[in-house]
Design an enzyme around this catalytic site. Sequence first.
Site, mmCIF file in Angstrom:
data_model
loop_
_atom_site.group_PDB
_atom_site.id
_atom_site.type_symbol
_atom_site.label_atom_id
_atom_site.label_comp_id
_atom_site.label_asym_id
_atom_site.label_seq_id
_atom_site.Cartn_x
_atom_site.Cartn_y
_atom_site.Cartn_z
ATOM 1 N N LYS A 209 0.833 -1.200 0.000
ATOM 2 C CA LYS A 209 0.000 0.000 0.000
ATOM 3 C C LYS A 209 0.878 1.264 0.000
ATOM 4 O O LYS A 209 2.098 1.157 -0.057
ATOM 5 C CB LYS A 209 -0.955 -0.032 1.190
ATOM 6 C CG LYS A 209 -1.816 -1.311 1.252
ATOM 7 C CD LYS A 209 -2.994 -1.307 0.282
ATOM 8 C CE LYS A 209 -3.656 -2.649 0.044
ATOM 9 N NZ LYS A 209 -4.362 -3.257 1.153
HETATM 10 C C1 LIG Z 1 -5.319 -4.255 1.783
HETATM 11 C C2 LIG Z 1 -6.790 -4.205 1.793
HETATM 12 C C3 LIG Z 1 -7.583 -4.394 2.946
HETATM 13 C C4 LIG Z 1 -7.090 -4.910 4.269
HETATM 14 O O1 LIG Z 1 -5.885 -4.503 4.654
HETATM 15 P P1 LIG Z 1 -4.904 -5.360 5.588
HETATM 16 O O2 LIG Z 1 -4.113 -4.277 6.206
HETATM 17 O O3 LIG Z 1 -4.103 -6.230 4.674
HETATM 18 O O4 LIG Z 1 -5.700 -6.133 6.564
HETATM 19 C C5 LIG Z 1 -8.944 -4.187 2.852
HETATM 20 N N1 LIG Z 1 -9.524 -3.822 1.705
HETATM 21 C C6 LIG Z 1 -8.808 -3.660 0.573
HETATM 22 C C7 LIG Z 1 -9.517 -3.255 -0.667
HETATM 23 C C8 LIG Z 1 -7.436 -3.865 0.580
HETATM 24 O O5 LIG Z 1 -6.743 -3.720 -0.553
#
Ligand SMILES: *Cc1c(COP(=O)(O)O)cnc(C)c1O
Length: 412
Positions: A209
């Site tokens: 991210k």
């Molecule tokens: C990455 C992600 C999440 C959850 O994030 P984590 O930190 O990995 O638990 C939720 N929704 C979307 C669309 C994501 O890409």
Amino acid sequence: MDQNQPPHVREEISVEKLALLGGTPVRTSVLSYGQQWIEEQDIQAVVDTLKSPFITQGPAIDAFELAVAESCGAKYAVAFTNGTAALHGAAFAAGIGPGDEVITSPITFVASSNCVLYMGGTPVFADIDPRTYNLDPEVVRGKITDRTKALIPVDFTGQPADMEAFRKLADEHGLVLIEDAAHSLGASYQGRKVGTLADMTMFSFHPVKHITTGEGGIIVTDSEEYAEKLRLFRSHGITREPSMLTKPEEGPWYHEMHALGYNYRMTDLQAALGNSQMKRLDEFVARRREIVAAYDQAFAEFDGIVTPFQQEDTNSSWHLYILRFTRDKFTASRKEIFEALRAEGIGVNVHYIPVYTQPYYQALGYEKGLCPHAEALYEEIVTIPLFPKMTSEDIEDVVRAIGKVHAHFYKA
Ligand SMILES: *Cc1c(COP(=O)(O)O)cnc(C)c1O
């Protein structure tokens, strides 16, 4: 290439042999679709916290929450162990429970709807807009019943969902608006930063991210009431806040458990990394946009490949770059195209398998065919590498590999 040869011969020479068929791959080392960018100052920030009195529940958390809240203009921020836990917290704060329906997109990570299941609620999937790949507000409108409690639009790939339309629907029907903004930290919509558009907005700090804390997530909100519930939920449902206690006179050790919460606390080590990373958020997003501009330009000439459509009132922060290979323009399926790109050393991926087609959801009774646009999209998409640390050589490698694959499989 010999410019003196007749055009049809030149054309044949220009089609390089695919690595999948024994040709030379564009790269020998695989370029992943996303990865973090950690520098010496990030490492130092974590080391400093390791040497401090607090490695969890200390001052780095407050500083990180403040940094994220300020960056998007929200009043409160509550950090969690990961984005999924943060969504669970939001579903709790929204009061979702058995019998409640929550509408979300099928083109997302499973966490967007799993948070509803965690609370005993029922996820309802509405189809996407085939241009933006984001949840279509008109389809959502048709799925609202008297049991609907919340909406969870997802800012897919980093392009904000149509939040004006969702705000209107939420207000009309008294629904809680939770934005899954795991892809869109740093993005804006109608000139407003993501983080100020919904009742609660979730960001994730997984390494792929925009910024990372290893694992981590956060909810930003302007509501003090939600912020209080989120803090309670991430720490066993326990509070020490004197104003909230039923027996504040009991003693200095005293605390009360008011809800069945979890231990979803982020550590100070993670928050210290997050703080250090936040200083580079603008730079990271700017670099992502630069790479996207190069991709858009390079792929515009490839007939049959659809590049990401952007709504004029959105400014994406570009978590993902997705190419759609129109099935009838190629002699190969997405699977073959995917395998050919992997063989060239390009770490492609697919985002996402429509959530309700997962075996767990199928067993709950969701049927295939529910969201035709989402299912059609899934058959044709490939996510190509996009992360700020990519070099211009990396970008050229991706473009060359797509060029090879296009030349080989395109139906002229
Ligand atoms: C990455 C992600 C999440 C959850 O994030 P984590 O930190 O990995 O638990 C939720 N929704 C979307 C669309 C994501 O890409």
